[in-house]
Write a protein that holds these residues in place. Structure first.
Motif, short mmCIF file in Angstrom:
data_model
loop_
_atom_site.label_atom_id
_atom_site.label_comp_id
_atom_site.label_asym_id
_atom_site.label_seq_id
_atom_site.Cartn_x
_atom_site.Cartn_y
_atom_site.Cartn_z
N GLY A 368 0.65 -1.38 0.19
CA GLY A 368 0.07 -0.07 -0.01
C GLY A 368 0.64 1.03 0.03
O GLY A 368 0.35 2.49 -0.46
N TYR A 369 1.97 1.17 0.32
CA TYR A 369 2.98 2.48 0.38
C TYR A 369 3.52 2.61 -0.84
O TYR A 369 4.24 3.51 -1.03
CB TYR A 369 3.81 2.30 1.49
CG TYR A 369 4.72 0.82 1.45
CD1 TYR A 369 5.62 0.77 0.71
CD2 TYR A 369 4.38 0.27 2.49
CE1 TYR A 369 6.33 -0.78 0.74
CE2 TYR A 369 5.03 -1.29 2.67
CZ TYR A 369 6.02 -1.44 1.80
OH TYR A 369 6.91 -2.54 1.95
N PHE A 370 3.31 1.88 -1.76
CA PHE A 370 3.84 2.08 -3.15
C PHE A 370 2.96 3.16 -3.86
O PHE A 370 1.93 3.10 -3.88
CB PHE A 370 3.92 0.61 -4.29
CG PHE A 370 5.26 0.14 -4.16
CD1 PHE A 370 5.80 -0.31 -2.70
CD2 PHE A 370 5.69 -0.53 -5.25
CE1 PHE A 370 6.92 -0.95 -2.69
CE2 PHE A 370 7.10 -1.04 -5.07
CZ PHE A 370 7.55 -1.34 -3.93
N THR A 371 3.65 4.10 -4.73
CA THR A 371 2.68 5.15 -5.24
C THR A 371 2.14 4.55 -6.58
O THR A 371 1.19 5.17 -6.78
CB THR A 371 4.02 6.17 -5.96
OG1 THR A 371 4.88 5.73 -6.68
CG2 THR A 371 4.63 6.84 -4.78
N ASP A 372 2.66 3.53 -7.28
CA ASP A 372 1.87 3.15 -8.57
C ASP A 372 0.84 1.99 -8.02
O ASP A 372 0.42 1.00 -8.96
CB ASP A 372 2.78 2.61 -9.51
CG ASP A 372 3.68 1.47 -8.88
OD1 ASP A 372 3.84 1.25 -7.72
OD2 ASP A 372 4.14 0.90 -10.04
N LYS A 373 0.57 1.75 -6.69
CA LYS A 373 -0.52 0.58 -6.48
C LYS A 373 -1.83 0.76 -7.00
O LYS A 373 -2.16 2.05 -7.55
CB LYS A 373 -0.60 0.57 -4.95
CG LYS A 373 -1.18 2.21 -4.29
CD LYS A 373 -1.52 1.80 -2.79
CE LYS A 373 -2.15 3.32 -2.25
NZ LYS A 373 -1.06 4.44 -2.54
N LYS A 374 -2.35 -0.18 -7.55
CA LYS A 374 -3.89 -0.13 -8.02
C LYS A 374 -4.93 -0.92 -7.06
O LYS A 374 -4.55 -1.61 -6.38
CB LYS A 374 -3.78 -0.99 -9.28
CG LYS A 374 -2.73 -0.49 -10.48
CD LYS A 374 -3.24 1.10 -10.73
CE LYS A 374 -2.15 1.23 -11.98
NZ LYS A 374 -2.18 2.72 -12.15
N PRO A 375 -6.04 -0.46 -7.08
CA PRO A 375 -7.14 -0.87 -6.05
C PRO A 375 -7.69 -2.22 -6.43
O PRO A 375 -7.57 -2.56 -7.59
CB PRO A 375 -8.14 0.18 -6.32
CG PRO A 375 -8.00 0.75 -7.62
CD PRO A 375 -6.59 1.08 -7.70
N LEU A 376 -7.79 -2.84 -5.83
CA LEU A 376 -8.48 -4.44 -5.91
C LEU A 376 -9.69 -4.42 -5.26
O LEU A 376 -9.87 -4.32 -4.14
CB LEU A 376 -7.49 -5.59 -5.31
CG LEU A 376 -6.38 -6.28 -6.34
CD1 LEU A 376 -5.72 -7.40 -5.61
CD2 LEU A 376 -7.37 -6.67 -7.60
N HIS A 377 -10.95 -4.87 -5.69
CA HIS A 377 -12.13 -4.96 -5.23
C HIS A 377 -12.46 -6.49 -5.13
O HIS A 377 -12.48 -7.10 -6.09
CB HIS A 377 -13.30 -4.29 -5.87
CG HIS A 377 -12.95 -2.80 -6.48
ND1 HIS A 377 -13.59 -1.91 -5.50
CD2 HIS A 377 -12.25 -1.99 -7.23
CE1 HIS A 377 -12.96 -0.62 -5.81
NE2 HIS A 377 -12.35 -0.64 -6.89
N ILE A 378 -12.64 -6.76 -4.10
CA ILE A 378 -12.57 -8.51 -3.62
C ILE A 378 -13.99 -8.66 -2.88
O ILE A 378 -14.54 -7.96 -2.03
CB ILE A 378 -11.60 -8.90 -2.97
CG1 ILE A 378 -10.37 -8.62 -3.52
CG2 ILE A 378 -11.86 -10.55 -2.70
CD1 ILE A 378 -8.90 -8.92 -2.60
N LYS A 379 -14.92 -9.60 -3.45
CA LYS A 379 -16.29 -10.13 -2.82
C LYS A 379 -16.12 -11.53 -2.83
O LYS A 379 -15.80 -12.29 -3.55
CB LYS A 379 -17.16 -9.82 -3.89
CG LYS A 379 -18.72 -10.09 -2.93
CD LYS A 379 -19.76 -9.76 -3.99
CE LYS A 379 -21.27 -10.14 -3.12
NZ LYS A 379 -22.32 -9.46 -3.72
N LEU A 380 -16.14 -12.17 -1.47
CA LEU A 380 -16.03 -13.48 -1.24
C LEU A 380 -17.58 -13.88 -0.81
O LEU A 380 -18.23 -13.25 0.12
CB LEU A 380 -15.11 -13.75 -0.02
CG LEU A 380 -13.72 -13.32 -0.49
CD1 LEU A 380 -12.67 -13.81 0.86
CD2 LEU A 380 -13.20 -13.86 -1.70
#
Length: 446
Positions: A368-380
């Motif tokens: 999460g501290y990387f500047t180029d992180k991308k969101p992941l939407h997870i549903k279980l």
């Protein structure tokens, strides 16, 4: 010497043929009957020729008819359409489309691997110039030729093929509209997850028309489609692609006692045997056992076709092997997003009357501290009585494929949500957080 006849020359049929050649040491006679002119091509790759990731249609062909004939000794025939089978006398009857002559072939073992055909709704104008489907290489070539002059595209259907085609057209800067009779794209996903696809379509300029059923296509003075009507609303267009699903190509079996489901898919057991003696079936014309639903289902995907064909050929040649079923895993790219699912959705659980709840988690693909992180939407989705995992849906720009395969493996081995914390998953900041987002999501159940 046994006479093997295989109806269908693509994934399931030729996977079976190769197993027979490799396993039957008594010089088997293998005849494959393909109604088209091309063997063993990657249907799933067709949209990516339009999109540009695949240079040409020839790159989609794994093995040619000549390779099967000369290298493996298979009597691989093209333009041979089967019209009926006689399971009592063990004959296959059909038409040689090139010679316009009937043929009859005897068999000791028969495999039905005829795949599925695209569904085109029966409505006025569906045969006009400029109206297409996409299932074969010739379909693609006709569509590509049409795109050179006509570039106002309407796709009917928002499932896998419809979305992949929309992405392909949009990448080529071709205006595209999707008409979907339901209230969401990708109905295999729950609505809350599908909304992410809607947002992406809007952001990329793809027009979506929901809750509309196509009723008519109209033509210009030259006989080419120029308008699509959906519930009496007119939409201008000069090219229409129907991506409204597929149906098993099994109409030639209707006069036999073979067991079919309501969609026409063939019932098979774990060895790919039908209820007819010495007759097997595999691929998009057959059913698959769903391990989570604990019932047979119709999930026509290339992965299943190759596995079922391989198992059919193994059993036909005398070695017993069983198909272990599916958990319903699939993935596709839509513009900047990747969408994947496995198991059953929340709405499927409700329909099956399974006691279930879901948990949603928004994480990141890497630390999460990387500047180029991308969101992941997870549903279980999980059972409320024992926390057994039932299904998962993930949408994001990166890292989706890695996580869905972990979840598919967990489903296959019937893991509970409580066990996810114990998984030893790979970690380094450029690839993951110290707790994988899948584990983070599962921990929210406890």
């Amino acid at each position: 010497m046994k006479q093997y006849v295989i109806i269908g020359g693509d994934a399931a049929g030729m996977s079976a043929a190769m197993q027979i050649i490799r396993r039957d040491s008594d010089e088997p006679q293998v005849t494959t009957l393909e109604r088209g002119g091309i063997y063993s091509y990657a249907q799933c790759g067709l949209p990516y020729v339009i999109e540009g990731s695949v240079a040409q249609t020839d790159d989609l062909i794994a093995r040619s008819k000549e390779t099967f004939r000369k290298k493996y000794g298979i009597d691989a025939r093209t333009y041979h359409e089967v019209k009926s089978i006689d399971p009592q006398k063990q004959y296959v009857h059909g038409i040689d489309l090139e010679l316009d002559q009937p043929f009859t072939i005897p068999y000791d073992k028969l495999l039905i691997a005829t795949g599925a055909d695209p569904v085109i709704p029966s409505l006025p104008g569906n045969g006009l110039q400029g109206v297409h489907t996409l299932k074969t290489i010739p379909d693609l070539e006709r569509l590509q030729a049409d795109l050179h002059q006509h570039r106002q595209v309407t796709i009917v259907g928002g499932g896998y093929v419809g979305l992949e085609l929309a992405e392909a057209f949009a990448s080529q800067h071709i205006p595209v509209r999707i008409v979907e009779r339901n209230g969401q794209l990708a109905k295999m996903f729950d609505g809350d997850m599908a909304s992410l696809l809607h947002e992406e379509a809007n952001a990329q300029g793809i027009e979506i028309v929901f809750n509309k059923t196509v009723t008519e296509l109209r033509a210009d003075t030259e006989g080419r489609v120029n308008a699509l009507y959906a519930d009496n609303e007119a939409f201008p267009t000069n090219l229409v692609v129907f991506a409204t699903g597929i149906k098993p190509n099994t109409s030639f079996l209707r006069e036999t006692d073979i067991e079919l489901n309501e969609k026409g898919a063939v019932h098979v057991d774990g060895q790919m045997k039908t209820n007819l003696a010495n007759v097997y079936a595999a691929g998009d014309c057959a059913l698959q056992y769903h391990r989570i639903k604990e019932q047979h289902d119709f999930l026509p995907l290339g992965t299943h076709a190759n596995k079922q064909g391989r198992i059919a050929g193994t059993n036909m040649s005398g070695t017993e092997k069983s198909f272990q079923g599916v958990v319903g895993t699939s993935i596709f790219r839509f513009l900047r997003l990747t969408a994947a699912r496995t198991g059953i959705s929340e709405k499927e659980a409700e329909r099956l009357e399974v006691p279930a709840e879901s948990v949603y988690y928004k994480g990141t693909d890497i630390a999460g501290y990387f500047t180029d992180k991308k969101p992941l939407h997870i549903k279980l989705v999980y059972r409320t009585d024992n926390h057994l995992l039932l299904g998962a849906q993930i949408i994001g720009e990166s890292g989706v494929d890695k996580r869905i395969d972990v979840l598919a493996t967990a489903l296959f081995h019937r893991m509970s949500m409580d066990e996810f914390e114990d998984l030893d998953l790979s970690y380094a900041p450029p690839y993951n957080g110290v707790w994988d987002p899948v584990q983070q999501a599962a921990r929210r159940v406890n």
